[in-house]
Write a protein that holds these residues in place. Structure first.
Motif, PDB file in Angstrom:
ATOM      1  N   ARG A 249      -2.669   6.631   5.732  1.00 54.10           N
ATOM      2  CA  ARG A 249      -1.749   5.650   4.921  1.00 54.10           C
ATOM      3  C   ARG A 249      -0.506   5.292   5.555  1.00 54.10           C
ATOM      4  O   ARG A 249      -0.159   4.157   5.505  1.00 54.10           O
ATOM      5  N   GLU A 250       0.079   6.258   6.142  1.00 52.71           N
ATOM      6  CA  GLU A 250       1.379   5.880   6.817  1.00 52.71           C
ATOM      7  C   GLU A 250       0.875   4.942   8.103  1.00 52.71           C
ATOM      8  O   GLU A 250       1.735   3.969   8.462  1.00 52.71           O
ATOM      9  N   GLY A 315       0.360   9.254  -0.840  1.00 50.20           N
ATOM     10  CA  GLY A 315       1.000   8.032  -0.536  1.00 50.20           C
ATOM     11  C   GLY A 315      -0.105   6.909  -1.130  1.00 50.20           C
ATOM     12  O   GLY A 315      -1.002   7.161  -1.647  1.00 50.20           O
TER      13      GLY A 315
END
Length: 440
Positions: A249-250, A315
């Protein structure tokens, strides 16, 4: 051609060959190690420029020596790793001959041992250890024809962003190599697409300890085989930039576009499996399971480790996780290069003995092959999960060396029987033995 003899011939002077030589030396077993390049050459020239070890220096090493130029909690650059093995070999006087290629190994007819043809002559040996490891032939799936206008390369050939054509890059494979290369390319300003398959995603650190430590105290390094169905699951972990947990996700938030497994290519369009969400979810489940086990270990042992609740915050899901991209026109997307981080196959054509399966993979138990006198070292899961790591191959080498020494004992006993008339059993002695047995 010149000819010589040795008791054990070790092929390859990477981490496996150096470890093997140390244990044979400690046992007093005469041997030679042949290396077609330099010691640990693949660490120097077989990977990209910024590669570092995936485990911290206190862990990814042999027991007898620390890294001289890397902090214990640091991640050794590839040149430091290569220098480490060269210095380690020098420290015990390893009989390594660099620049010598093994062309063939064949069992002798009518006498023990093997005939080894090398670039510098013939060597006759009783035992052969194939320590060339599993990373021999880069594998590129036959999806995109060579005639396409795209530049294609394996991660084995990637060095840095500057070597690539201008334009976007599709990285296929989201294990350690694929993730690190994709991250580096994105940091260099490239548009990057990352094709994500099934993977495990351990935390780099949790509650103050590296995942290598956690896998140790949770007794996961000693697992003898991968879970059923996970034989080809990659591990997404990175030692780059000081080490960090891989978070897809990052990566997406940083501009990398995530895709499912790469399936087919036709008419300039690449198609992807609708499995991105599932692969990410399974990786998350693996990640959270390690946190759960770590928390339980801390509680069970009364350890005062710092709390880390933010580690469980995964996230927000990126758009492509909710609405996956199943087809992409690569030219329209600006993609000019595909990097295949898709692993390696083995190549043992030089080892002409009967101990391989239909795919050419070694048949062995903990490195002891089905062909008497032939041994393997450096195989994934050779004895345990830890076999793929530097420290793991050292322990595997110890076992293989001990097995060779055991066989030397049997051969020595056989030669004594052949040469010493006192060891011949007479019929009278046999009768006495039988008579004694009858009265016991």
């Amino acid at each position: 051609m010149s000819s010589q003899e040795t008791e054990v011939l070790v092929v390859g002077a990477g981490q496996a060959g150096v470890a093997m030589s140390e244990h044979l030396t400690n046992l007093g077993v005469p041997h030679i190690v042949l290396e077609k390049d330099r010691i640990a050459e693949r660490w120097r020239t077989g990977r990209w420029d910024s590669l570092v070890a995936n485990g911290p220096a206190w862990h990814d090493r042999f027991p007898g020596m620390t890294f001289a130029d890397v902090p214990a909690d640091g991640f050794a650059p590839k040149e430091s790793v290569a220098d480490y093995f060269a210095a380690y070999a020098e420290g015990f006087g390893a009989p390594i001959r660099s620049g010598v290629e093994v062309k063939s190994v064949q069992r002798n007819n009518g006498k023990p041992g093997f005939k080894v043809e090398t670039s510098e002559g013939i060597i006759n040996t009783r035992f052969v250890v194939a320590a060339t490891g599993p990373f021999q032939i880069p594998v590129i799936p036959p999806i995109v024809a060579d005639s396409s206008p795209l530049t294609q390369m394996h991660s084995h050939s990637y060095r840095n962003p500057q070597q690539l054509r201008d334009g976007g890059v599709l990285v296929v494979g989201a294990g350690s190599s694929g993730v690190q290369i994709a991250n580096e390319l994105r940091a260099a300003g490239r548009q990057v697409y990352l094709s994500v398959g099934p993977h495990d995603r351990p935390p780099r650190q949790y509650r103050g300890q590296d995942f290598c430590w956690w896998l140790g105290v949770l007794d996961k390094w000693s697992a003898a085989a991968p879970p059923k169905g996970a034989e080809h699951v990659t591990i997404a972990v990175s030692g780059a930039n000081g080490g960090h947990t891989v978070n897809f996700r990052e990566l997406a938030a940083g501009g990398i576009k995530l895709l499912g497994r790469t399936e087919t290519y036709s008419m300039g369009k690449m198609r992807f499996a609708p499995d991105l969400a599932r692969n990410i979810a399974n990786g998350d489940a693996n990640y959270l399971s390690v946190l759960d086990e770590a928390d339980a270990y801390i509680a069970r042992n009364g350890l005062n480790f710092p709390e880390e609740p933010q580690a469980r915050v995964l996230g927000d899901d990126p758009e492509e996780l909710i609405h996956p991209i199943l087809e992409m026109d690569l030219e329209a997307a600006g993609v000019t290069t595909i990097i295949w981080a898709t692993g390696f196959a083995v190549d043992y054509q030089w080892l002409q003995v009967n101990t391989f399966d239909e795919q050419g993979r070694p048949l062995h138990q903990r490195g002891v092959s089905e062909e008497s006198g032939v041994y393997f070292l450096g195989q994934p899961w050779q004895s345990s999960r830890g076999s793929s790591f530097i420290w793991g191959v050292w322990h595997d080498a110890k076992y293989v060396a001990e097995q060779i020494d055991i066989q030397r004992g049997y051969l020595e006993h056989m030669s004594q029987i052949d040469l010493d008339p006192a060891h011949q059993i007479s019929p009278a002695a046999t009768a006495r033995s039988d008579n004694h047995a009858a009265h016991v």
